[in-house]
Design a protein around this motif. Structure first.
Motif, PDB file in Angstrom:
ATOM      1  N   UNK A 150       0.833  -1.212   0.000  1.00 49.68           N
ATOM      2  CA  UNK A 150       0.000   0.000   0.000  1.00 49.68           C
ATOM      3  C   UNK A 150       0.864   1.257   0.000  1.00 49.68           C
ATOM      4  N   UNK A 151       1.899   1.294   0.858  1.00 50.06           N
ATOM      5  CA  UNK A 151       2.772   2.464   0.923  1.00 50.06           C
ATOM      6  C   UNK A 151       3.511   2.640  -0.389  1.00 50.06           C
ATOM      7  N   UNK A 152       3.931   1.553  -1.013  1.00 49.13           N
ATOM      8  CA  UNK A 152       4.654   1.659  -2.286  1.00 49.13           C
ATOM      9  C   UNK A 152       3.759   2.275  -3.366  1.00 49.13           C
ATOM     10  N   UNK A 153       2.474   1.923  -3.353  1.00 43.47           N
ATOM     11  CA  UNK A 153       1.548   2.508  -4.330  1.00 43.47           C
ATOM     12  C   UNK A 153       1.387   4.008  -4.093  1.00 43.47           C
ATOM     13  N   UNK A 154       1.269   4.416  -2.837  1.00 42.58           N
ATOM     14  CA  UNK A 154       1.176   5.849  -2.532  1.00 42.58           C
ATOM     15  C   UNK A 154       2.442   6.577  -2.966  1.00 42.58           C
ATOM     16  N   UNK A 155       3.575   5.939  -2.790  1.00 37.75           N
ATOM     17  CA  UNK A 155       4.850   6.537  -3.203  1.00 37.75           C
ATOM     18  C   UNK A 155       4.890   6.716  -4.726  1.00 37.75           C
ATOM     19  N   UNK A 156       4.437   5.705  -5.438  1.00 31.87           N
ATOM     20  CA  UNK A 156       4.418   5.794  -6.907  1.00 31.87           C
ATOM     21  C   UNK A 156       3.528   6.936  -7.385  1.00 31.87           C
ATOM     22  N   UNK A 157       2.473   7.190  -6.633  1.00 28.71           N
ATOM     23  CA  UNK A 157       1.523   8.237  -7.020  1.00 28.71           C
ATOM     24  C   UNK A 157       1.878   9.601  -6.427  1.00 28.71           C
ATOM     25  N   UNK A 158       3.026   9.690  -5.742  1.00 28.59           N
ATOM     26  CA  UNK A 158       3.454  10.958  -5.167  1.00 28.59           C
ATOM     27  C   UNK A 158       2.669  11.364  -3.941  1.00 28.59           C
ATOM     28  N   UNK A 159       2.076  10.396  -3.241  1.00 30.13           N
ATOM     29  CA  UNK A 159       1.241  10.704  -2.079  1.00 30.13           C
ATOM     30  C   UNK A 159       1.722   9.960  -0.833  1.00 30.13           C
ATOM     31  N   UNK A 160       3.033   9.757  -0.716  1.00 29.34           N
ATOM     32  CA  UNK A 160       3.542   8.853   0.321  1.00 29.34           C
ATOM     33  C   UNK A 160       3.200   9.327   1.729  1.00 29.34           C
TER      34      UNK A 160
END
Length: 694
Positions: free
Chosen positions: A576-586
């Protein structure tokens, strides 16, 4: 049939007497280890140091050996300072000896090892001066007057060379004096004088202490009290310890320093100046035994009497043992006990622990795991609270677990590891006694009903655990794998300092080998904290410990368990955190309870570090020393790919011996860069441990 306990204890007594006669011979000595850093004024370690002369105290995470004002040269020139550890150590004992390889004996002199990270910073456009030194000094006195410039805070023009100084120093000199035998940066052994007894040019090793671009360095100093030989190594921070020392010198501590001395650092500036900073420090010192006070005819009487007693005890013991053979478990128990001598922790009577825990009342239960139940207890005589771990396995395997945990944790000494107080073995019942941690486990504070753990405390907890893990992996004399790093095994003392506990799965790893003891033939651990390769190798490594710590980092920052239900259908927090990081929303992953309280820069630092530690490929995870420095803010956070990489299964036989990784039963000296097999992670569907084969 197992022998009665009194027979076992008689036999143990006879063996102990034979092994430890009253005459002074070779002795197995204990060591004590201290780990310090990062350094801040509110650090619990602040009171353990004495800041002398022009020392700048603790700031910016470092010991400032001289003043640290960067804005005004007026406050930087002609300074000398010392920072001394207030603990005093006995470095030799004239009344004790130990044998040598030539069948002669020599005075007992303590060995010690120390490692420290330094940053010698030159302000823009200036020439650095003068240098920094690791010192052994007789007391906590200030540097002598006028010990600035080339005197390095050690001596001055009047005292230089005086044997009454009782100082030994390893200098790292950034200034050339008329008496220095080499030009440029150099390392030297100083005995009561800044005119070095032995020197080596650092240019020969491509090392510049204070380059234009500020660089952290690690220094290793090893002293062998038997050979009386000192070794000095140095490299850029995070680089491995070099195989070749910068300096090797013969020096007998007993001839030059006070029997009871202090360790610390000294530094100076002159017309040229620099900031002399120590970022972290580890010190291990051999503990010398005390005298027994026997001599002359009394000693002879004791020797004769001991011999008679030993003869009688051994005779009786072996006659009884011949009649009744010891069971295998009791023999293992004896061997385990002897293996830990000397320095064995306290042996408790079962009745003491039964009384302390109110007969193991369920109301005193602190926690439960696969290896046993932990109870809170109060020792009746001392009125001290303890945690008593009662092993749940009663047969051979349980005893192996008990001995493994006992022999490992008894030898570990670190302020962020739970201290072993004692043990008990009675009628098949196995118990270990630890310091009680009044603030419980980390997970209770993350998910309990009380006030949420504040951001500053969460950050400090992770720094504490990183320090402990670095000690286990890199600083103890054996590499120790914890194998069950999780929030419930991180305990908090009365000041909320973190202590890593529960060594039920821990195993000591020989640094020269690549095997370790398995747990019932399968990999033991907790879902969400288990590295993906462990599902296939069934083996633990330093890298799998790092993976577990990565899960803890994300858990602490996000306030979410590593294995749960997350937005988007994810089952693992890292996904989940990796997906937020990819989307610039970490930063959306940060615990909502911390809204407006946390540092965005530090939160991003930790989240990126947590992802780097959670990398599906073991070889790509950061080492523990690098992890600690990232948390200490000494280096920037790691580069993390925006898209989570696939788990790649290494080629059969591929293994990195240096990192202690495992990839089948055979090993080679290099890790393969390619693979025949790939198990990709399906985004949003499969997490770590849910791996589909192509």
């Amino acid at each position: 049939m197992a022998e009665p306990s009194w027979i076992i204890h008689i036999t143990l007594l006879s063996i102990i007497l034979l092994s430890h006669p009253p005459i002074q011979t070779a002795q197995t000595l204990n060591t004590t280890t201290y780990t310090f850093g990062p350094f801040y004024r509110d650090s619990p370690d602040f009171d353990k140091f004495r800041f002398l002369g022009d020392a700048g105290g603790m700031s910016a995470g470092a010991l400032q050996i001289t003043q640290d004002s960067r804005n005004s040269a007026e406050y930087l020139v002609n300074k000398s300072g010392r920072v001394m550890f207030t603990e005093r150590f006995r470095l030799y004992n004239p009344k004790k000896t130990r044998p040598t390889t030539t069948n002669t004996s020599t005075m007992l002199v303590a060995s010690f090892n120390t490692t420290f990270d330094i940053n010698i910073y030159r302000t823009t456009g200036t020439v650095p001066g003068e240098g920094i030194a690791f010192i052994i000094a007789p007391d906590l006195s200030k540097p002598p007057l006028a010990s600035y410039g080339g005197y390095l805070g050690l001596t001055n023009s009047t005292t230089d060379g005086d044997p009454s100084n009782q100082i030994i120093a390893i200098e790292l000199d950034t200034g050339k004096q008329s008496y220095d035998p080499v030009r440029g940066d150099h390392v030297g052994l100083d005995i009561n004088s800044v005119v070095s007894n032995a020197t080596a040019s650092l240019a020969d090793f491509n090392i510049e202490i204070a380059p234009v671009n500020a660089t952290n360095h690690t220094v290793w100093i090893n002293y062998d009290g038997i050979s009386r030989r000192l070794f000095v190594y140095m490299a850029k921070q995070f680089a491995p310890k070099p195989t070749k020392p910068l300096l090797v010198a013969d020096v007998d501590l007993s001839k030059h320093v006070n029997q009871y001395s202090h360790f610390g650092f000294a530094a100076s500036t002159g017309n040229d100046y620099e900031l002399n900073c120590v970022l972290g420090w580890n010190l291990t010192v051999e503990v010398l035994p005390e005298e027994r006070g026997l001599s002359g005819w009394r000693l002879s009487v004791v020797v004769v009497a001991s011999a008679v007693v030993v003869g009688v005890v051994v005779g009786v013991g072996f006659m009884l043992l011949k009649k009744r053979r010891l069971g295998r478990e009791d023999m293992q128990y004896i061997l385990g006990k002897l293996k830990s001598l000397p320095g064995m922790p306290r042996e408790f009577r079962f009745v003491e622990l039964k009384r302390a825990t109110n007969n193991f009342d369920g109301k005193n239960k602190l926690g439960e795991g696969g290896f046993g139940i932990v109870y809170k207890g109060v020792l009746e005589k001392e009125k001290v609270e303890v945690a008593v771990k009662k092993f749940s396995r009663e047969k051979l395997k349980g005893k192996d677990d008990f001995l493994a945990e006992l022999t490992i944790i008894n030898r570990l000494r670190h302020k962020h590891l739970v201290r072993l107080v004692g043990w008990c073995h009675k009628n098949g019942m196995l118990l270990l006694v630890y310091d009680f941690m009044p603030n419980g486990s980390l997970d209770a504070h993350l998910y309990g009903e009380g006030d949420p753990l504040p951001w500053s405390r969460r950050y400090t907890v992770l720094a504490d655990v990183a320090s402990a893990l670095t000690y286990l992996h890199d600083e103890y004399d054996q590499r120790v794998l914890h194998r069950d790093l999780k929030a419930s095994n991180i305990l908090l003392d009365s000041h909320f300092n973190a202590r890593l506990g529960d060594f039920g799965l821990a195993r000591a790893l020989d640094n020269e080998k690549t095997s370790y003891m398995e747990a019932e033939g399968c990999f033991a651990g907790t879902p969400g904290y288990i590295a993906p390769e462990c599902f296939h190798t069934q083996k633990a490594t330093c890298e799998s410990d790092v993976f577990g710590f990565g899960a803890v980092i994300l858990e602490v920052v996000c306030g979410r368990r590593p294995y749960d239900v997350f937005p988007g259908g994810f089952k693992y927090l890292a996904d989940w955190v990796w997906t937020l990081y990819r989307e610039g929303r970490i930063l959306e992953a940060v615990d909502k309870k911390l809204e407006g309280e946390y540092s965005a820069e530090d939160a991003e630092r930790l989240l990126l570090l947590g992802l780097a530690c959670s990398h599906p490929i073991a070889a790509e995870r950061p080492k523990t020393q690098a992890i600690a420095q990232i948390i200490y803010r000494s280096v920037p956070p790691p580069a993390v790919p925006r898209i989570k990489p696939a788990f790649i299964w290494p080629m059969v036989g591929s293994l990195s011996i240096d990192s202690g990784s495992y990839c089948s039963g055979t090993t080679t000296t290099r890790r393969s860069s390619s693979s025949n097999c790939v198990w990709p992670t399906i985004e949003g569907q499969a997490g770590l441990g849910e791996i589909s084969m192509v």
